[in-house]
Design an enzyme around this catalytic site. Structure first.
Site, PDB file in Angstrom:
ATOM      1  N   ALA A 231       0.813  -1.274  -0.123  1.00 62.71           N
ATOM      2  CA  ALA A 231       0.014   0.087   0.030  1.00 62.71           C
ATOM      3  C   ALA A 231       0.886   1.026   0.035  1.00 62.71           C
ATOM      4  O   ALA A 231       1.989   1.230   0.638  1.00 62.71           O
ATOM      5  CB  ALA A 231      -0.989   0.103   1.328  1.00 62.71           C
ATOM      6  N   CYS A 232       0.340   2.294  -0.698  1.00 58.73           N
ATOM      7  CA  CYS A 232       0.870   3.502  -0.625  1.00 58.73           C
ATOM      8  C   CYS A 232      -0.085   4.674  -0.831  1.00 58.73           C
ATOM      9  O   CYS A 232      -1.203   4.420  -0.561  1.00 58.73           O
ATOM     10  CB  CYS A 232       1.868   3.730  -1.876  1.00 58.73           C
ATOM     11  SG  CYS A 232       1.329   3.743  -3.463  1.00 58.73           S
ATOM     12  N   ASP A 233       0.382   5.919  -0.844  1.00 61.07           N
ATOM     13  CA  ASP A 233      -0.624   7.146  -0.716  1.00 61.07           C
ATOM     14  C   ASP A 233      -1.688   6.820  -2.043  1.00 61.07           C
ATOM     15  O   ASP A 233      -2.899   7.060  -1.430  1.00 61.07           O
ATOM     16  CB  ASP A 233       0.203   8.503  -1.131  1.00 61.07           C
ATOM     17  CG  ASP A 233      -0.222   9.399  -0.625  1.00 61.07           C
ATOM     18  OD1 ASP A 233      -1.229   9.455   0.171  1.00 61.07           O
ATOM     19  OD2 ASP A 233      -0.032  10.541  -1.048  1.00 61.07           O
TER      20      ASP A 233
ATOM     21  N   SER B 275       3.998   1.460  -4.207  1.00 68.14           N
ATOM     22  CA  SER B 275       3.292  -0.022  -3.832  1.00 68.14           C
ATOM     23  C   SER B 275       3.069  -0.795  -4.914  1.00 68.14           C
ATOM     24  O   SER B 275       3.365  -2.255  -4.917  1.00 68.14           O
ATOM     25  CB  SER B 275       1.819   0.142  -3.364  1.00 68.14           C
ATOM     26  OG  SER B 275       0.970   1.071  -4.116  1.00 68.14           O
TER      27      SER B 275
END
Length: 491
Positions: free
Chosen positions: A392-394, A400
């Site tokens: 997961a990322c922004d 991600s």
């Protein structure tokens, strides 16, 4: 990994990151529409590549109506589903008609707000609707709410946002006129390393850039925080003068950063030696001054901030200025970082690289366990078969996606095909994920979103012992009877 975090105490930085994440998640799905508008602008305006008076009529309505409405619908849908998206577009049309400026910022505010209102209304009415009256109540509830929101947006919200927008615009234009626009790098570069760049880019520079592009056919605002040159210079310096892990990983980070546009790749290198933030600031300042000197600009926001995106969005007559700004920023950042690295007499920086984020007090996250504790929890998690790993990322489309791709390839080489590895934005992490992998700077925000998740927080996606340990545990959990310790983990 961490299973006992509390989401009660979330820092201000995490809240700002989350706000930036909402802005990004409204913009990213609609980037194609922004690029389409940018291409049309570059081609058909009077100073474009193929001036066309008839097709030029597409430009103004697209930026005034289509793009803000897309942003609003996306923001409303994120929180309130389809009905939230519909309510958001109704409210936003009031903003658009009631103001003289392009309502990107207004759409980003009214969109999520409308989604929240619709969600609360539907929850309130859900158990109060008599049988057989569901359709009429649902239709009239959104119709009445939309009417009220549209009128309020026209009379109150729109003029308020327009006043705020004009204040920000006038302030930045004053900087442009005085020649001090490069000082914005003092804000931009530290904010980027703190993962707050989306708040600045999508919340401030992009809306101002679109307005300026409508008038001038290009805008420097799109390049104030997205220039890939400073990061390229820093990573080149690490490739030449860095030590151990930093030197080994920097060349790979260059490709992902400069060509792929994922600027997060250079953040750990700055955090490892915080003095190099000076390199980033000076590089960005010199790039902006060069852009100003040549009068260069882009026709839309480069997302991701890749050199390919810069090339695709450069209007006619601006290629020299755009490339000059990137090259100058690269050179200045490279030279400054080289001096800093050569002056460093420490014999080995492996430990620094692995702990770069935690060494910075401003970036230190509350409640993070030590590596040994994390490994212990990871081993206990291996008692059950690991089937679903979420990176997961922004925005769920940058670091991600890269991390998930790399990990899938390593699992394939290890002979594991029964594990699902996908990438998501933090707010969309599936609840049935066995493991969630994030960058360390986003761990607190991830905990606030998924408090019970098993989290692996990385310093770097390119070389991190925790990702190697995770691979070994996945192999152990999915290979009954095999001695995973004897398995050779290929990089």
């Amino acid at each position: 990994m961490n299973t006992n975090h509390s989401a009660k105490h979330v820092s201000k930085r995490a809240r700002v990151q989350a706000f930036g994440g909402y802005l990004t998640n409204m913009v990213i799905p609609n980037i194609g529409a922004f690029i389409a508008w940018g291409i049309a602008t570059a081609l058909f305006i009077p100073t474009g590549w193929l001036p066309n008076q008839a097709l030029n009529e597409l430009i103004n309505p697209t930026i005034k109506y289509l793009l803000p409405l897309l942003l609003a619908y996306t923001g409303g849908r994120m929180i309130g589903g389809h009905r939230g998206g519909v309510l958001a577009t109704i409210g936003t049309i009031g903003l658009i008609i009631g103001s003289d400026v392009t309502m990107f910022l207004g759409a980003m505010i009214v969109g999520p707000l409308s989604g929240w209102i619709m969600k609360k209304m539907d929850a309130y009415l859900e158990k109060r609707i008599p049988a057989g009256f569901e359709m009429i109540v649902n239709n009239f509830s959104i119709g009445i709410a939309g009417f009220v929101l549209m009128v309020l947006s026209y009379l109150i919200v729109g003029p308020t946002i327009q006043a705020a927008n004009n204040f920000v615009k006038d302030s930045i234009e004053a900087l442009v006129k005085t020649g001090f626009l490069p000082i914005l790098s003092l804000i931009n570069e530290p904010a980027k390393v703190l993962f707050l760049n989306n708040v600045i880019d999508q919340g401030v520079y992009y809306p101002l850039g679109m307005e300026q592009t409508l008038e001038a056919g290009k805008s420097i605002y799109f390049m104030l925080a997205s220039n890939p040159g400073p990061g390229l210079g820093l990573l080149l310096a690490y490739s030449v003068f860095g030590k151990s892990a930093a030197r080994r990983t920097a060349p790979g980070a260059i490709i992902i950063h400069f060509l792929g546009g994922i600027h997060e790749m250079y953040f750990p290198y700055v955090l490892m030696k915080p003095l190099t933030i000076i390199s980033m600031i000076l590089g960005a300042m010199s790039g902006i001054m060069t852009f100003q000197l040549f009068g260069a600009g882009l026709v839309a926001g480069p997302s991701p901030g890749s050199i390919f995106a810069y090339m695709a969005l450069t209007p006619r007559g601006n290629f020299v200025g755009v490339f000059a700004g990137v090259i100058v920023a690269t050179i200045v950042s490279f030279l400054t970082t080289s001096v800093i690295l050569k002056a460093d007499s420490s014999p080995n920086d492996d430990a620094q690289f692995e702990g770069s984020v935690t060494r910075s007090k401003d970036m230190k996250l509350e409640g993070i366990n030590s590596n040994e504790a994390a490994r212990s929890e990871l081993s206990s998690a291996a008692a059950t078969v690991l089937r679903k790993i979420s990176f997961a990322c922004d925005a769920g489309m940058g670091s991600s996606a890269m991390g998930a791709t790399i990990f899938r390839k390593r699992l394939k080489r290890a002979g594991i095909s029964c594990v699902t590895v996908k990438h998501y934005r933090i707010e969309d992490i599936p609840e049935d994920s066995d493991v969630v992998v994030v960058h360390k700077d986003l761990e607190e925000r991830t905990v606030a979103t998924r408090p019970s998740a098993n989290i692996v927080a990385l310093d770097s996606y390119l070389e991190d012992p925790k990702i190697d340990e995770l691979l070994r545990e996945v192999v152990r959990a999915n290979r009954d009877g095999d001695d995973a310790d004897e398995l050779r983990v290929r990089q």
